[in-house]
Scaffold this motif. Sequence first.
Motif, PDB file in Angstrom:
ATOM      1  N   MET A   1      -4.115  35.532 130.372  1.00  0.00           N
ATOM      2  CA  MET A   1      -4.263  35.141 129.019  1.00  0.00           C
ATOM      3  C   MET A   1      -5.649  34.530 128.398  1.00  0.00           C
ATOM      4  SD  MET A   1      -1.807  32.330 127.013  1.00  0.00           S
ATOM      5  CE  MET A   1      -2.501  30.842 127.996  1.00  0.00           C
ATOM      6  N   LEU A   2      -6.169  34.937 127.543  1.00  0.00           N
ATOM      7  CA  LEU A   2      -7.305  34.277 126.823  1.00  0.00           C
ATOM      8  C   LEU A   2      -7.086  33.411 125.843  1.00  0.00           C
ATOM      9  CD1 LEU A   2      -9.224  37.776 125.830  1.00  0.00           C
ATOM     10  CD2 LEU A   2      -9.446  36.400 127.996  1.00  0.00           C
ATOM     11  N   PRO A   3      -7.953  32.348 126.138  1.00  0.00           N
ATOM     12  CA  PRO A   3      -8.005  31.169 125.244  1.00  0.00           C
ATOM     13  C   PRO A   3      -8.035  31.360 123.748  1.00  0.00           C
ATOM     14  CG  PRO A   3      -9.822  30.818 126.460  1.00  0.00           C
ATOM     15  CD  PRO A   3      -8.830  31.864 127.063  1.00  0.00           C
ATOM     16  N   TYR A   4      -7.398  31.067 122.905  1.00  0.00           N
ATOM     17  CA  TYR A   4      -7.797  31.319 121.399  1.00  0.00           C
ATOM     18  C   TYR A   4      -8.851  30.316 121.025  1.00  0.00           C
ATOM     19  CZ  TYR A   4      -7.350  30.927 116.188  1.00  0.00           C
ATOM     20  OH  TYR A   4      -7.582  31.202 114.948  1.00  0.00           O
ATOM     21  N   PRO A   5      -9.891  30.800 120.484  1.00  0.00           N
ATOM     22  CA  PRO A   5     -11.075  29.898 120.143  1.00  0.00           C
ATOM     23  C   PRO A   5     -10.675  29.120 118.842  1.00  0.00           C
ATOM     24  CG  PRO A   5     -11.672  32.194 119.366  1.00  0.00           C
ATOM     25  CD  PRO A   5     -10.310  32.005 120.126  1.00  0.00           C
ATOM     26  N   GLN A   6     -10.586  27.723 119.052  1.00  0.00           N
ATOM     27  CA  GLN A   6     -10.162  26.839 117.918  1.00  0.00           C
ATOM     28  C   GLN A   6     -11.329  26.515 116.961  1.00  0.00           C
ATOM     29  OE1 GLN A   6      -7.210  25.826 117.221  1.00  0.00           O
ATOM     30  NE2 GLN A   6      -6.014  26.233 118.985  1.00  0.00           N
ATOM     31  N   ILE A   7     -11.417  27.649 116.101  1.00  0.00           N
ATOM     32  CA  ILE A   7     -12.406  27.543 115.120  1.00  0.00           C
ATOM     33  C   ILE A   7     -11.963  26.880 113.725  1.00  0.00           C
ATOM     34  CG2 ILE A   7     -14.466  28.920 113.768  1.00  0.00           C
ATOM     35  CD1 ILE A   7     -13.899  30.922 115.827  1.00  0.00           C
ATOM     36  N   ASP A   8     -12.872  25.722 113.060  1.00  0.00           N
ATOM     37  CA  ASP A   8     -12.030  25.180 111.989  1.00  0.00           C
ATOM     38  C   ASP A   8     -12.413  26.037 110.833  1.00  0.00           C
ATOM     39  OD1 ASP A   8     -11.776  23.638 109.797  1.00  0.00           O
ATOM     40  OD2 ASP A   8     -13.078  21.929 110.489  1.00  0.00           O
ATOM     41  N   PRO A   9     -11.240  26.465 110.230  1.00  0.00           N
ATOM     42  CA  PRO A   9     -11.198  27.241 109.315  1.00  0.00           C
ATOM     43  C   PRO A   9     -12.306  27.041 108.020  1.00  0.00           C
ATOM     44  CG  PRO A   9      -8.959  27.073 109.718  1.00  0.00           C
ATOM     45  CD  PRO A   9      -9.954  25.874 110.619  1.00  0.00           C
ATOM     46  N   VAL A  10     -12.719  25.758 108.013  1.00  0.00           N
ATOM     47  CA  VAL A  10     -13.590  25.281 107.030  1.00  0.00           C
ATOM     48  C   VAL A  10     -15.194  25.410 107.452  1.00  0.00           C
ATOM     49  CG1 VAL A  10     -14.385  23.364 105.354  1.00  0.00           C
ATOM     50  CG2 VAL A  10     -12.030  23.685 106.070  1.00  0.00           C
ATOM     51  N   ALA A  11     -15.915  26.346 107.122  1.00  0.00           N
ATOM     52  CA  ALA A  11     -17.353  26.400 107.606  1.00  0.00           C
ATOM     53  C   ALA A  11     -18.128  25.294 107.436  1.00  0.00           C
ATOM     54  CB  ALA A  11     -17.784  27.559 107.209  1.00  0.00           C
ATOM     55  N   VAL A  12     -18.164  24.835 105.989  1.00  0.00           N
ATOM     56  CA  VAL A  12     -18.967  23.821 105.567  1.00  0.00           C
ATOM     57  C   VAL A  12     -18.126  22.896 104.414  1.00  0.00           C
ATOM     58  CG1 VAL A  12     -21.122  23.225 104.133  1.00  0.00           C
ATOM     59  CG2 VAL A  12     -20.718  25.290 105.468  1.00  0.00           C
ATOM     60  N   GLN A  13     -18.099  21.719 104.403  1.00  0.00           N
ATOM     61  CA  GLN A  13     -17.538  20.619 103.571  1.00  0.00           C
ATOM     62  C   GLN A  13     -18.619  19.749 103.178  1.00  0.00           C
ATOM     63  OE1 GLN A  13     -14.090  18.805 104.930  1.00  0.00           O
ATOM     64  NE2 GLN A  13     -13.706  17.650 102.916  1.00  0.00           N
ATOM     65  N   ILE A  14     -18.603  19.642 101.803  1.00  0.00           N
ATOM     66  CA  ILE A  14     -19.646  18.543 101.124  1.00  0.00           C
ATOM     67  C   ILE A  14     -18.776  17.748 100.189  1.00  0.00           C
ATOM     68  CG2 ILE A  14     -21.919  18.398  99.794  1.00  0.00           C
ATOM     69  CD1 ILE A  14     -22.529  20.970 100.529  1.00  0.00           C
ATOM     70  N   GLY A  15     -18.399  16.758 100.519  1.00  0.00           N
ATOM     71  CA  GLY A  15     -17.542  15.807  99.612  1.00  0.00           C
ATOM     72  C   GLY A  15     -16.075  16.635  99.715  1.00  0.00           C
ATOM     73  N   PRO A  16     -15.594  16.879  98.450  1.00  0.00           N
ATOM     74  CA  PRO A  16     -14.452  17.538  97.993  1.00  0.00           C
ATOM     75  C   PRO A  16     -14.431  18.946  98.103  1.00  0.00           C
ATOM     76  CG  PRO A  16     -15.181  16.828  96.145  1.00  0.00           C
ATOM     77  CD  PRO A  16     -16.149  16.292  97.186  1.00  0.00           C
ATOM     78  N   LEU A  17     -15.637  19.546  97.973  1.00  0.00           N
ATOM     79  CA  LEU A  17     -16.067  20.864  98.252  1.00  0.00           C
ATOM     80  C   LEU A  17     -16.089  21.407  99.815  1.00  0.00           C
ATOM     81  CD1 LEU A  17     -16.891  23.567  96.720  1.00  0.00           C
ATOM     82  CD2 LEU A  17     -19.108  22.926  97.190  1.00  0.00           C
ATOM     83  N   LYS A  18     -14.981  22.468  99.945  1.00  0.00           N
ATOM     84  CA  LYS A  18     -14.804  23.089 101.081  1.00  0.00           C
ATOM     85  C   LYS A  18     -15.056  24.621 101.110  1.00  0.00           C
ATOM     86  CE  LYS A  18     -11.169  19.981 102.652  1.00  0.00           C
ATOM     87  NZ  LYS A  18      -9.810  19.877 103.380  1.00  0.00           N
ATOM     88  N   VAL A  19     -15.981  25.203 102.081  1.00  0.00           N
ATOM     89  CA  VAL A  19     -16.286  26.452 102.012  1.00  0.00           C
ATOM     90  C   VAL A  19     -15.416  27.310 103.321  1.00  0.00           C
ATOM     91  CG1 VAL A  19     -18.216  28.298 102.208  1.00  0.00           C
ATOM     92  CG2 VAL A  19     -18.382  26.405 100.952  1.00  0.00           C
ATOM     93  N   HIS A  20     -14.511  27.916 103.081  1.00  0.00           N
ATOM     94  CA  HIS A  20     -13.853  28.604 104.139  1.00  0.00           C
ATOM     95  C   HIS A  20     -14.540  29.853 104.838  1.00  0.00           C
ATOM     96  CE1 HIS A  20      -9.931  26.202 103.805  1.00  0.00           C
ATOM     97  NE2 HIS A  20     -10.604  26.001 102.546  1.00  0.00           N
ATOM     98  N   TRP A  21     -14.358  29.898 106.051  1.00  0.00           N
ATOM     99  CA  TRP A  21     -15.067  30.869 106.607  1.00  0.00           C
ATOM    100  C   TRP A  21     -14.266  32.481 106.221  1.00  0.00           C
ATOM    101  CZ3 TRP A  21     -19.180  31.296 109.617  1.00  0.00           C
ATOM    102  CH2 TRP A  21     -19.449  30.179 110.319  1.00  0.00           C
TER     103      TRP A  21
END
Length: 264
Positions: A1-21
Amino acid sequence: MLPYPQIDPVAVQIGPLKVHWYGLMYVIGFLGAWFLARRRAQRHDWRNEAIDDLIFYGALGVVLGGRIGYMLFYNFPVLLHDPWSFFRVWEGGMSFHGGLLGVLAAMGWFAHKHRRSFFEVTDFLAPLVPIGLFFGRLGNFINGELWGKVTDLPWGMVFPTGGPLPRHPSQLYEAILEGLVLFTVLWIYSAKPRPQMAVSGLFLLLYGAFRFLVEFIREPDAHIGYLAFGWLTMGQLLSTPMILAGLLLLAFAYRRPSPATARE
């Protein structure tokens, strides 16, 4: 079994602004298509301004068609109950088949505006589409969604929303087949003059076949399940017309070659 890479779906967050992958994957896909389109334009009678229009219209078709298709094909009861759910795009939900219909409509308008035949445009565009498909599937993988069925194969992964058992990383299978393999085949195939409709037909045939096959190991949407026979999924149902249309276009292209073949 391979470990699933826990990548935060949010690439960049500036205050309330979230940029998702996932959104960034779309942007990268469009930029990659634009870059390759500029390269292809050097071997065709296409101006850079037309290329910019092509990618712009294509992007509109993907986003609007993809959202409309998802709500109609996969989430129609929710749409009927809550029409405003259509606009809550941050909750996810895009359909390739809906995006394809949106792109075809956009290409029809583009062809009319630039006085080109419809299949001249789609033959030019088809080898560029797998770039977006590749990055889109990577976005699905980062989000930990659209995973496959339970497996005991050594590359199975435990996804955060998929329960405790390892599953097929079907997003990566699709990224390879619908993205890398499809791009390579179409790019090489279109490097020589082909009858008009042939490149478009090959795209439809191969994408439809790849998607149909992967659906056998991809977990169906929980709220839809199997449509028939204990194995037919919505993805397979929607891919079947693509396979048939691809075969028809290829047969027609080579039976009655158009004098206006693609100049590669």
